[in-house]
Design a protein around this motif. Structure first.
Motif, PDB file in Angstrom:
ATOM      1  N   ARG A  76       0.832  -1.218   0.000  1.00  0.00           N
ATOM      2  CA  ARG A  76       0.000   0.000   0.000  1.00  0.00           C
ATOM      3  C   ARG A  76       0.861   1.260   0.000  1.00  0.00           C
ATOM      4  N   SER A  77       1.897   1.276   0.846  1.00  0.00           N
ATOM      5  CA  SER A  77       2.653   2.528   0.993  1.00  0.00           C
ATOM      6  C   SER A  77       3.706   2.717  -0.094  1.00  0.00           C
ATOM      7  N   GLU A  78       4.398   1.638  -0.492  1.00  0.00           N
ATOM      8  CA  GLU A  78       5.536   1.780  -1.417  1.00  0.00           C
ATOM      9  C   GLU A  78       5.163   1.489  -2.875  1.00  0.00           C
ATOM     10  N   THR A  79       4.368   0.442  -3.077  1.00  0.00           N
ATOM     11  CA  THR A  79       4.152  -0.052  -4.443  1.00  0.00           C
ATOM     12  C   THR A  79       2.913   0.550  -5.101  1.00  0.00           C
ATOM     13  N   ALA A  80       1.833   0.721  -4.336  1.00  0.00           N
ATOM     14  CA  ALA A  80       0.599   1.245  -4.936  1.00  0.00           C
ATOM     15  C   ALA A  80       0.790   2.608  -5.630  1.00  0.00           C
ATOM     16  N   PRO A  81       1.714   3.474  -5.154  1.00  0.00           N
ATOM     17  CA  PRO A  81       1.940   4.722  -5.895  1.00  0.00           C
ATOM     18  C   PRO A  81       2.359   4.513  -7.358  1.00  0.00           C
ATOM     19  N   LEU A  82       2.818   3.308  -7.685  1.00  0.00           N
ATOM     20  CA  LEU A  82       3.182   3.038  -9.087  1.00  0.00           C
ATOM     21  C   LEU A  82       1.967   3.097 -10.007  1.00  0.00           C
ATOM     22  N   LEU A  83       0.782   2.865  -9.446  1.00  0.00           N
ATOM     23  CA  LEU A  83      -0.427   2.873 -10.288  1.00  0.00           C
ATOM     24  C   LEU A  83      -0.626   4.268 -10.874  1.00  0.00           C
ATOM     25  N   ASP A  84      -0.314   5.275 -10.085  1.00  0.00           N
ATOM     26  CA  ASP A  84      -0.393   6.639 -10.593  1.00  0.00           C
ATOM     27  C   ASP A  84       0.824   6.966 -11.476  1.00  0.00           C
ATOM     28  N   TYR A  85       1.977   6.513 -11.037  1.00  0.00           N
ATOM     29  CA  TYR A  85       3.229   6.732 -11.782  1.00  0.00           C
ATOM     30  C   TYR A  85       3.080   6.243 -13.230  1.00  0.00           C
ATOM     31  N   TYR A  86       2.440   5.086 -13.386  1.00  0.00           N
ATOM     32  CA  TYR A  86       2.295   4.463 -14.709  1.00  0.00           C
ATOM     33  C   TYR A  86       0.918   4.695 -15.326  1.00  0.00           C
ATOM     34  N   ARG A  87       0.195   5.717 -14.852  1.00  0.00           N
ATOM     35  CA  ARG A  87      -1.218   5.830 -15.255  1.00  0.00           C
ATOM     36  C   ARG A  87      -1.415   5.853 -16.779  1.00  0.00           C
TER      37      ARG A  87
END
Ligand code: AMP
Length: 183
Positions: A145-156
């Motif tokens: 949740r804290s480290e990996t989920a931000p990739l969903l926005d990074y790779y939107r």
């Protein structure tokens, strides 16, 4: 095809990666598998990584990025790959982007395996791998949740989201269909 699979631990990424890599004809590169192989062979990298896998923490980026750079430099990955478990944070994503840019390539798509946390926790408890105790599973979900989920926005811009609830066949069919539609 240069692909990254993203999803919480227990979403079935490894299983899907095996199927998809066969269908797409690109190597399946799992950082978790690479770490476990190094641990099994008692390499210095394995000895360094072991304490992180044992507790569910991320192996430091410097170690992980160097291992991935080596693996991607191997000839079988020149024409494409399916990355499973990497990147796991935006620093790793930046490094991957840099490695690919240096070769004049880039990712084609990031496949997100969408599944509720309570379902994956149940699955992991049933799987029974060494790092599948309830405490470590919880820690790994927290890190997702804290480290990996931000990739969903990074790779939107290149993100493809798949419903990851269902049979192995249904999910790989969904993934292949979505990739075809995207191409
Ligand atoms: P996995 O097989 O993908 O569930 O990964 C198992 C463990 O390997 C994780 O809990 C981490 O300790 C480590 N690991 C795998 N991939 C990475 C990565 N990209 N960055 C840091 N640690 C990783």
């Amino acid at each position: 095809m240069r692909l990254v699979l993203v999803g919480p631990p227990g979403a079935g990424k490894g299983t899907q990666a095996t199927v998809l890599s066969q269908k797409l004809g690109v190597p399946h590169i799992s950082t978790g598998d690479l770490f476990r192989a190094n641990i099994g062979q008692l390499t210095p990298l394995g000895q360094e990584a072991k304490r992180y896998l044992d507790t569910g923490e991320l192996v430091p980026d410097s170690v992980t990025n160097a291992m991935v750079e080596d693996r991607l430099a191997q000839p079988d990955a020149a024409g494409g790959f399916l990355l499973d478990g990497f990147p796991r944070n935006t620093v790793q994503a930046d490094v991957l982007g840099g490695l690919l840019a240096a070769k004049g390539t880039k990712l084609d798509a990031v496949l997100q395996f969408d599944i509720a946390e309570d379902i994956v926790v149940e699955r992991l408890l049933a799987r029974g791998r060494a790092d599948d105790t309830e405490e470590i599973i919880r820690r790994r979900q927290q890190i997702y949740r804290s480290e990996t989920a931000p990739l969903l926005d990074y790779y939107r811009d290149i993100l493809i989201t798949i419903d990851a609830v269902g049979s192995v066949e249904d999910i790989s069919e969904r993934a292949l269909k979505a990739l075809r539609a995207d191409a």
